[in-house]
Design a protein around this motif. Structure first.
Motif, short mmCIF file in Angstrom:
data_model
loop_
_atom_site.label_atom_id
_atom_site.label_comp_id
_atom_site.label_asym_id
_atom_site.label_seq_id
_atom_site.Cartn_x
_atom_site.Cartn_y
_atom_site.Cartn_z
N GLU A 128 0.98 -1.21 0.00
CA GLU A 128 -0.04 0.47 -0.41
C GLU A 128 0.98 0.66 -0.14
O GLU A 128 0.48 1.74 -0.51
CB GLU A 128 -0.74 -0.36 1.22
N GLU A 129 2.37 1.11 0.82
CA GLU A 129 2.94 2.38 0.81
C GLU A 129 3.49 2.72 -0.11
O GLU A 129 3.77 3.66 -1.16
CB GLU A 129 3.40 1.71 1.86
N ALA A 130 3.97 1.41 -1.14
CA ALA A 130 4.58 1.07 -2.45
C ALA A 130 3.94 1.84 -3.40
O ALA A 130 4.46 2.47 -4.28
CB ALA A 130 5.30 0.08 -2.72
N PHE A 131 2.76 1.92 -3.09
CA PHE A 131 1.86 2.23 -3.86
C PHE A 131 1.42 3.16 -4.41
O PHE A 131 1.93 4.49 -5.00
CB PHE A 131 0.30 1.56 -4.61
N ARG A 132 1.21 4.33 -3.35
CA ARG A 132 1.10 5.32 -2.77
C ARG A 132 3.00 6.41 -3.26
O ARG A 132 2.86 7.31 -3.91
CB ARG A 132 0.93 6.00 -1.74
N ILE A 133 3.94 5.45 -3.04
CA ILE A 133 5.14 6.70 -2.84
C ILE A 133 5.26 6.30 -5.12
O ILE A 133 5.63 6.78 -5.68
CB ILE A 133 6.20 5.67 -2.89
N CYS A 134 5.24 5.16 -5.45
CA CYS A 134 5.37 5.10 -7.30
C CYS A 134 4.00 6.08 -7.72
O CYS A 134 4.52 6.47 -8.86
CB CYS A 134 4.62 3.46 -7.57
N LYS A 135 2.72 6.16 -7.35
CA LYS A 135 1.88 7.17 -7.60
C LYS A 135 1.89 8.31 -7.63
O LYS A 135 2.15 8.93 -8.61
CB LYS A 135 0.51 7.32 -7.52
N GLU A 136 3.10 8.47 -7.04
CA GLU A 136 3.96 10.26 -6.60
C GLU A 136 4.86 10.34 -7.34
O GLU A 136 5.09 11.12 -7.93
CB GLU A 136 3.89 10.32 -5.30
N LYS A 137 5.68 9.27 -7.67
CA LYS A 137 6.66 9.42 -8.47
C LYS A 137 6.21 9.76 -10.14
O LYS A 137 6.67 10.50 -10.43
CB LYS A 137 7.80 8.00 -8.63
N ILE A 138 5.23 8.85 -10.87
CA ILE A 138 4.17 8.92 -11.55
C ILE A 138 4.50 10.23 -12.37
O ILE A 138 4.65 11.08 -13.13
CB ILE A 138 3.69 7.24 -11.88
N HIS A 139 3.82 11.06 -11.26
CA HIS A 139 3.03 11.96 -10.48
C HIS A 139 4.83 13.11 -11.21
O HIS A 139 3.92 14.29 -12.43
CB HIS A 139 2.42 12.71 -9.96
#
Length: 309
Positions: free
Chosen positions: A116-127
């Protein structure tokens, strides 16, 4: 940068309309096979039945898959490699490493929280990298130091800088996998218009080709809102009864065919396979509903004839 922990491969899953028939069975199959379903991706694989221990239905195991060793559940008992109908669609044989332990289940629970935390970080990096891609899920493999990120996109995406950024955060191997919209539904799951779990998520991941012709053969509305699933593609279940409708339709005259009632010629305007009736229209626009058993094909005149109604 350690190249061993970077995997920038784009893996494009088949879209259902483009998939063809399954490949022929591989040679030299093990005598006993068992089918497993990986918990995260909901993909199924055939594995060689282990000789040193037994596995049973719904039991958790650690099995090898195309992404690595991960948690899976056993689907049913073992199958013999000679049962070709039951193992149709097999492309490769994987391995069951061992049964899952209580420690494995606890680690899986912890991995889900970390994902869940990895998903949040990756989504932020994609943005931050301004990439045109939709992140679907993040997943830590149970037995390998690797994080999988599934995403969808309309085109190929150059995510090399994103991978480097993610590696600097997680310090383990990173894999980004591009999948289609149907595979997105398979991974995430959800409720279909029938009120049941998505077929691709809860029933099978081996999807058969679906076409608009199937909807036409079943006299379904061609309204895209009614025959499309939440993924935006045609409903998987359109193929379930297609063979039945195609066989039954052979017993009927096609729409537009002339049907004679006495000397009067009528035209078939509608066919109802379930009620075994047809609707025909006469020259003066009068409409008659007739049953299939009232129709006969006259080979001499090469025409359909309707008995008195």
């Amino acid at each position: 940068m350690n190249e061993d922990i970077i995997d920038s491969e784009i893996f494009k899953e088949d879209i259902i309309e483009e998939t063809g028939a399954a490949d022929e069975l591989p040679q030299d199959l093990p005598e006993k096979l068992v089918k497993v379903k990986f918990v995260h991706s909901n993909e199924t694989e055939f594995c060689e039945y282990p000789e040193d221990f037994t596995v049973s239905h719904k039991e958790y195991v650690i099995a090898t898959g195309k992404y690595g060793r991960d948690l899976a559940t056993v689907l049913g008992g073992y199958l013999l490699s000679t049962e070709k109908e039951k193992i149709k669609g097999i492309r490769s044989v994987q391995t069951i490493v061992r049964k899952a332990t209580s420690a494995d289940m606890e680690k899986h629970k912890q991995n889900c929280e970390k994902a869940e935390e990895a998903f949040r970080i990756c989504k932020e990096k994609i943005h931050n990298h301004k990439l045109d891609m939709k992140l679907i899920s993040a997943h830590y493999l149970l037995e390998e130091p690797k994080v999988l990120f599934f995403f969808s996109a309309d085109t190929r995406v150059d995510f090399r800088e994103l991978v480097k950024d993610l590696v600097s955060v997680f310090r383990i191997r990173i894999e980004l996998r591009q999948i289609g919209v149907r595979d997105e539904s398979r991974v995430i799951g959800g409720m279909g218009v029938c009120g049941r779990d998505f077929c691709c998520h809860g029933l099978t991941d081996k999807l058969t080709p679906v076409s608009i012709k199937m909807a036409k053969d079943q006299n379904l509305s061609l309204n895209s809102m009614k025959i499309s699933g939440p993924c935006g593609r045609l409903l998987c279940c359109l193929s379930y009864e297609c063979d039945f409708y195609q066989e039954e339709r052979k017993k009927f005259p096609v729409e537009g065919t002339r049907v004679f009632l006495g000397q009067a010629a009528y035209r078939v305007i509608e066919i109802n396979i379930l009620t075994k009736t047809i609707k025909i229209e006469g020259p003066d626009a009068n409409i008659i509903n007739a049953k299939l058993n009232q129709l006969n094909f006259d080979t001499k005149s090469n025409s359909w004839k309707l008995s008195d109604v």
